[in-house]
Design a protein around this motif. Structure first.
Motif, mmCIF file in Angstrom:
data_model
loop_
_atom_site.group_PDB
_atom_site.id
_atom_site.type_symbol
_atom_site.label_atom_id
_atom_site.label_comp_id
_atom_site.label_asym_id
_atom_site.label_seq_id
_atom_site.Cartn_x
_atom_site.Cartn_y
_atom_site.Cartn_z
ATOM 1 N N ASN A 1 0.850 -1.185 0.000
ATOM 2 C CA ASN A 1 0.000 0.000 0.000
ATOM 3 C C ASN A 1 0.890 1.241 0.000
ATOM 4 O O ASN A 1 1.685 1.429 0.926
ATOM 5 C CB ASN A 1 -0.883 -0.027 1.256
ATOM 6 C CG ASN A 1 -1.979 0.998 1.178
ATOM 7 O OD1 ASN A 1 -1.857 2.011 0.488
ATOM 8 N ND2 ASN A 1 -3.065 0.737 1.883
ATOM 9 N N PRO A 2 0.761 2.094 -1.019
ATOM 10 C CA PRO A 2 1.609 3.295 -1.049
ATOM 11 C C PRO A 2 1.400 4.184 0.179
ATOM 12 O O PRO A 2 2.299 4.936 0.549
ATOM 13 C CB PRO A 2 1.167 4.007 -2.338
ATOM 14 C CG PRO A 2 -0.127 3.409 -2.732
ATOM 15 C CD PRO A 2 -0.166 2.037 -2.149
ATOM 16 N N ARG A 3 0.236 4.038 0.816
ATOM 17 C CA ARG A 3 -0.020 4.837 2.015
ATOM 18 C C ARG A 3 1.054 4.570 3.083
ATOM 19 O O ARG A 3 1.425 5.440 3.845
ATOM 20 C CB ARG A 3 -1.409 4.498 2.576
ATOM 21 C CG ARG A 3 -2.053 5.642 3.303
ATOM 22 C CD ARG A 3 -3.480 5.340 3.692
ATOM 23 N NE ARG A 3 -4.434 5.418 2.606
ATOM 24 C CZ ARG A 3 -4.848 6.541 2.054
ATOM 25 N NH1 ARG A 3 -4.398 7.699 2.486
ATOM 26 N NH2 ARG A 3 -5.717 6.534 1.069
ATOM 27 N N ASP A 4 1.571 3.325 3.111
ATOM 28 C CA ASP A 4 2.604 3.000 4.094
ATOM 29 C C ASP A 4 3.917 3.730 3.812
ATOM 30 O O ASP A 4 4.838 3.691 4.623
ATOM 31 C CB ASP A 4 2.865 1.478 4.089
ATOM 32 C CG ASP A 4 1.614 0.708 4.491
ATOM 33 O OD1 ASP A 4 0.784 1.280 5.217
ATOM 34 O OD2 ASP A 4 1.467 -0.454 4.047
ATOM 35 N N TYR A 5 4.030 4.320 2.627
ATOM 36 C CA TYR A 5 5.280 5.001 2.264
ATOM 37 C C TYR A 5 5.113 6.509 2.231
ATOM 38 O O TYR A 5 6.021 7.234 1.837
ATOM 39 C CB TYR A 5 5.780 4.493 0.905
ATOM 40 C CG TYR A 5 6.155 3.038 1.002
ATOM 41 C CD1 TYR A 5 7.461 2.661 1.293
ATOM 42 C CD2 TYR A 5 5.188 2.053 0.874
ATOM 43 C CE1 TYR A 5 7.790 1.328 1.430
ATOM 44 C CE2 TYR A 5 5.505 0.722 1.012
ATOM 45 C CZ TYR A 5 6.809 0.365 1.291
ATOM 46 O OH TYR A 5 7.135 -0.943 1.442
ATOM 47 N N SER A 6 3.932 6.966 2.635
ATOM 48 C CA SER A 6 3.693 8.403 2.664
ATOM 49 C C SER A 6 4.459 9.004 3.845
ATOM 50 O O SER A 6 4.492 8.422 4.926
ATOM 51 C CB SER A 6 2.193 8.647 2.804
ATOM 52 O OG SER A 6 1.970 10.004 2.956
ATOM 53 N N GLN A 7 5.056 10.172 3.626
ATOM 54 C CA GLN A 7 5.960 10.722 4.651
ATOM 55 C C GLN A 7 5.256 11.624 5.650
ATOM 56 O O GLN A 7 5.783 11.893 6.719
ATOM 57 C CB GLN A 7 7.100 11.524 3.989
ATOM 58 C CG GLN A 7 7.983 10.709 3.052
ATOM 59 C CD GLN A 7 8.826 9.669 3.781
ATOM 60 O OE1 GLN A 7 8.912 9.673 5.012
ATOM 61 N NE2 GLN A 7 9.448 8.757 3.037
ATOM 62 N N ASP A 8 4.038 12.119 5.314
ATOM 63 C CA ASP A 8 3.432 13.059 6.276
ATOM 64 C C ASP A 8 2.566 12.322 7.300
ATOM 65 O O ASP A 8 2.215 11.163 7.113
ATOM 66 C CB ASP A 8 2.649 14.163 5.543
ATOM 67 C CG ASP A 8 1.410 13.633 4.882
ATOM 68 O OD1 ASP A 8 0.488 13.216 5.587
ATOM 69 O OD2 ASP A 8 1.384 13.609 3.634
ATOM 70 N N ARG A 9 2.201 13.043 8.354
ATOM 71 C CA ARG A 9 1.549 12.320 9.453
ATOM 72 C C ARG A 9 0.118 11.927 9.139
ATOM 73 O O ARG A 9 -0.468 11.106 9.801
ATOM 74 C CB ARG A 9 1.689 13.087 10.774
ATOM 75 C CG ARG A 9 0.981 14.373 10.858
ATOM 76 C CD ARG A 9 1.449 15.174 12.075
ATOM 77 N NE ARG A 9 0.900 16.501 11.981
ATOM 78 C CZ ARG A 9 -0.261 16.862 12.505
ATOM 79 N NH1 ARG A 9 -0.956 15.999 13.202
ATOM 80 N NH2 ARG A 9 -0.729 18.069 12.331
ATOM 81 N N HIS A 10 -0.455 12.513 8.077
ATOM 82 C CA HIS A 10 -1.813 12.113 7.685
ATOM 83 C C HIS A 10 -1.790 10.974 6.665
ATOM 84 O O HIS A 10 -2.829 10.544 6.181
ATOM 85 C CB HIS A 10 -2.582 13.303 7.091
ATOM 86 C CG HIS A 10 -2.695 14.442 8.042
ATOM 87 N ND1 HIS A 10 -3.420 14.354 9.210
ATOM 88 C CD2 HIS A 10 -2.157 15.688 8.009
ATOM 89 C CE1 HIS A 10 -3.316 15.503 9.858
ATOM 90 N NE2 HIS A 10 -2.550 16.325 9.159
ATOM 91 N N LYS A 11 -0.582 10.526 6.314
ATOM 92 C CA LYS A 11 -0.435 9.432 5.331
ATOM 93 C C LYS A 11 -1.126 9.786 4.008
ATOM 94 O O LYS A 11 -1.842 8.976 3.418
ATOM 95 C CB LYS A 11 -1.016 8.116 5.882
ATOM 96 C CG LYS A 11 -0.298 7.618 7.122
ATOM 97 C CD LYS A 11 0.967 6.924 6.684
ATOM 98 C CE LYS A 11 1.894 6.614 7.820
ATOM 99 N NZ LYS A 11 3.276 6.435 7.417
#
Ligand SMILES: C[S@@+](CC[C@H](N)C(=O)[O-])C[C@H]1O[C@@H](n2cnc3c(N)ncnc32)[C@H](O)[C@@H]1O
Length: 225
Positions: free
Chosen positions: A32-42
């Motif tokens: 899931n690309p969400r797991d690689y999002s850098q901000d705190r809201h994903k």
């Protein structure tokens, strides 16, 4: 790579694909690309530059997700599912079945930042001239079609031989018991026991169907030969 990994658990947990996975003929993972999002809201999407409706999937989580997969699993053939890609056909399916490692990237919303298409993907594939909500269903179609060409996945490898698109058109029709159903019978030739006559009948019907429904396939076959 999908924002909705759960989408796949039903279809991949049934029938031939489940068995192929158990036998070790195929292996899949969901990221899931969400797991690689850098901000705190994903966050994985943002408004399109230049305006317009909908949201666009951001490039960073996708690049980072794919890079993490390749660090662990080695290089894969990276496919972005996209209605603007080249249309998948049986020849393409066979070609993909020879690759050891496919990375399928499913878009959503308005689509994916173009830099993913141009700088990361090896190929962009469409499953047809229509738009689905996300790349998950198109990815499943591709997985099913490709899996059929992995040796051992189909119970009978002859199933692949006479199939639609395999030769130069559509397949002939099939019938099974009972011989009569609600007053409708089956073509006599199929119960005649004459194998050669059955083969000729099937070929004739297949050609007729192809001419009526998909004349483009006949033209394509002529061009190839
Ligand atoms: C709603 S669609 C975006 C359509 C895009 N705005 C367009 O007009 O081309 C969202 C995602 O679904 C997938 N998708 C939709 N239709 C597809 C098709 N025919 N083949 C492959 N993928 C498709 C793609 O991954 C796409 O990024």
């Amino acid at each position: 790579m999908t924002l909705f990994p759960e989408y796949f658990s039903g279809p991949l947990g049934e029938s031939l694909l489940k068995r192929a996975c158990k036998k070790g003929l195929l292996e899949w993972e969901f990221h899931n690309p969400r797991d690689y999002s850098q901000d705190r809201h994903k966050t994985v999407d943002d408004k399109p530059f230049g305006g317009g409706p909908g949201m666009v999937l951001k490039p960073e989580p996708i690049f980072e997700c794919v890079e993490a997969i390749e660090r662990r699993k080695g290089k894969g053939w990276k496919i972005v599912l996209d209605p603007k890609g080249h249309r998948l056909n049986q020849t393409g399916v066979q070609r993909l079945s020879k690759k050891k490692h496919l990375i399928l990237i499913a878009g959503h919303y308005e689509g994916i930042d173009q830099r993913v298409h141009e700088q990361l993907a090896d190929e962009e594939i469409s499953i047809g001239d229509f738009v689905t909500m996300g790349g998950e269903a198109p990815a499943l179609c591709l997985i099913e079609a490709v899996a059929r060409y992995i040796p051992g996945v189909l119970g009978n490898k002859n199933s692949l031989k006479d199939e639609s698109f395999q030769l130069e058109g559509l397949e002939y029709p099939h019938y099974t018991r009972p011989r009569q159903y609600r007053g409708f019978g089956v073509p006599e030739i199929l119960i005649s026991g004459h194998h050669k006559a059955v083969a000729q009948w099937r070929e004739k019907i297949a050609r007729k169907r192809t001419r009526q429904r998909r004349p483009d396939l006949i033209k394509y076959a002529r061009r190839k030969s």
